[in-house]
Each structure stands twice: as C-alpha cells, then as structure tokens.
Design a protein around this motif. Structure first.
Motif: not given
Length: 330
Positions: A115-119, A99-102, A168-172, A129-132
């Motif tokens: 941590a929330d993204f990974l769950k 997984a890749i996080v920016q 955001r986090l994206i899968d491989r 992805y984060g929503v502001r």
C-alpha cells in the motif's frame, strides 16, 4: 489470448511471487494478500507464481488456487531450477500490470507495505524498493550482508541502494526497458537501480520466516554476490590492472637491489634460496588471484554468447498466455 477481465478505470497491479518448495507458506501468503487486496479496492490485482521446479506439493497447491481463482492467479512452472533472479524476471515478463511488485512467498517482507509502495508510485516514483533496517537472523550473516551491499556499491560505476533486496515495485516502463536487457545471469537490483528514473527507498524491519527453511545456501548467496559485483562493474579488472602496475616496478626495484647487493655484500649475503621461494609463492598467489578475476568475467561472456533461454516453462495454469509462449528469451 483471452480478454482482460479488469475494469479499464482501475489500474492493474501484478504481484510476482517466486516459489521453490514453499508448500507450508502458499496458503498463508494467499490469504494475507487477499486481505490486503480487499483494502485496496481501487486497484485490480493479479498474482503471478513462478515455480522453480519445486519437489514438494507447491505446484499442486498453486494449481488448486488457480482453478479456484482463475481471474486472479497465474502459475508458471519451470522445467528445472533456473535460479531466483531468472524466476523473478520471468514473472516480470509475464506481468500485465501498470505496476509490478515482487514479494517472496515466505512473507519475510510485509505485504502491507505494498500500500505504501502504491502511494509513492502514484506520486510519480517509477521504482519503490524496501530498505532493510533490521533482519531477524544471526549477527554474522547480517553483518556479512551489510558488508556485501557496501562492497558492491563501492565497486559499481553507479551508486546502488544499500541494504535493499528484491522487494520492490516497478512501473510498467521499467519492465519495458528490461526487455532490452539480455543477460544470462541477471542481477535485477543493479539493473533496475542503474536505469535512472525516479526511485525511492522505504525502510522496514524484515521478519523471520514462519514456515520451512531458506532455499539460499552459502553457495547461492556467494553466487548472487558475485553477480551483483561483476554484472555491473569492471572495477575488479581495473584493480587487477592496478596491482600489476604496482607489482611490476617493485619487482624491478627488488631485482636491481639484489643485483647491487651481490657485488657490495657478496661475502655476507646467503645464497637466497628462501627469498626466491617466497617471491615465487607471492607471484603464484597474485597470478592465481588476477587470473581468477579475469576468469569470472570470461565465464560470464561465455554464458552470454551461448544465448540460452532465461527460463523454460514446463507447465502453466494461466488464461492470459499463449500456449506456445513457454520459452523466456534471455
């Protein structure tokens, strides 16, 4: 290439951090991420810093970090400033993680949300992805951003997430799909959202930058907004065509109206100099608008055809990359 140093039983998470003149933030960001990684001991992590040719001490500080933590920190310095989106995409391409996080170096986006993204990722989401919901900035800028997100979504052929940035986090598998994208001016928010897969947003409040000042000028934000609209939609071209379809029959009606009035009211109608001038001004304005829209698309086609590298890496501190892999293809 050196052998991976992480356990095969643990998933590797890559955290990509674009850097441009962030000497005041680097040490604080690294310290906060170390605290987070200690809490998430079930994962292995790597930090990928992409330095967009900083003019301060950012690269020297990153070199020091890499020398102290060679298994954790990877650093790539570009030969010039290739832009924010290209910097992120290069980091993605260098990442080895499942997984890749920016994450931005100023920590306006809270790293504890990883941590929330990974769950959610473990629950099957390929993109998180984060929503502001709120930004600590002036009222006008906040409203302008909201307007842009809604305008881009309206003009796009496919729905785009509202109020979502690049945190955001994206899968491989998303990264593997991105390898097939060859865009001279990438807009990752749109490209990733339009891939499909299972995606979800997580709401949060964005903090104020603690140190330094933003590297985004009004020009940079405008350019990013244009990329967001034009890279993923031909709607502006269709609007230009629609305007032409509407204006042409109206001009025919006006022509016949003046032609008939010339014979019926020839004694009372003035010479028409003002009308002609107004019509010329309107016509010139419309032509300039429509040609500008077409020109923006043609400019992007021109850049795409030239097929220049996405980024060129001048220096790197990384034990996992080949020595000759210093050019990132578009």
């Amino acid at each position: 290439m050196k052998k991976d140093s992480f356990s095969k039983e643990q998933k590797l998470v890559s955290v990509v951090i674009p850097v441009l003149n962030e000497q005041d933030n680097i040490e604080h960001t690294f310290a906060e991420l170390q605290k987070l990684f200690a809490k998430l001991s079930e994962y292995q992590f790597e930090l990928i810093f992409t330095d967009n040719a900083s003019t301060d001490e950012s690269y020297a500080m990153l070199q020091t970090l890499q020398q102290a933590h060679p298994d954790l920190v990877r650093v790539f310095r570009f030969s010039k400033n290739f832009g924010y989106q290209a910097s992120i995409l290069t980091g993605y391409k260098k990442a080895r993680g499942d997984a890749i996080v920016q994450l931005d170096c100023d920590l306006q986006d809270p790293p504890e949300m990883i941590a929330d993204f990974l769950k959610l990722w473990e629950n099957g989401y390929a993109v998180v992805y984060g929503v502001r919901t709120k930004r600590d900035e002036n009222w006008l800028m906040e409203k302008t951003r909201k307007l842009f997100y809604r305008l881009a979504n309206f003009l796009s052929e496919e729905p785009l997430p509202l109020d979502a940035g690049d945190f955001r986090l994206i899968d491989r598998k998303i990264m593997q799909a991105l390898n097939y994208f060859h865009d001279a001016q990438p807009y990752l928010r749109g490209a990733i959202s339009q891939m499909g897969f299972k995606q979800i947003g997580v709401e949060y409040e964005r903090h104020r930058r603690l140190h330094g000042k933003s590297n985004f000028s009004i020009f940079s934000l405008t350019s990013l907004a244009l990329d967001g609209i034009l890279n993923h939609s031909i709607m502006p071209l269709r609007i230009a065509s629609l305007i032409g379809v509407i204006v042409f029959p109206l001009s025919i009606l006006v022509f016949f109206g003046y032609f008939i009035a010339k014979f019926l009211f020839s004694g009372t109608i003035p010479q028409g100099f003002t009308t002609i001038v107004l019509m010329l001004i309107i016509s010139i304005g419309l032509n300039a608008l429509l040609l500008g829209i077409i020109g923006e698309y043609m400019g992007r086609i021109y850049k795409q055809v030239k097929n220049k590298p996405l980024t060129i890496i001048d220096k790197q501190c990384d034990q996992y990359s080949e020595e000759d892999s210093n050019i990132t293809p578009p």
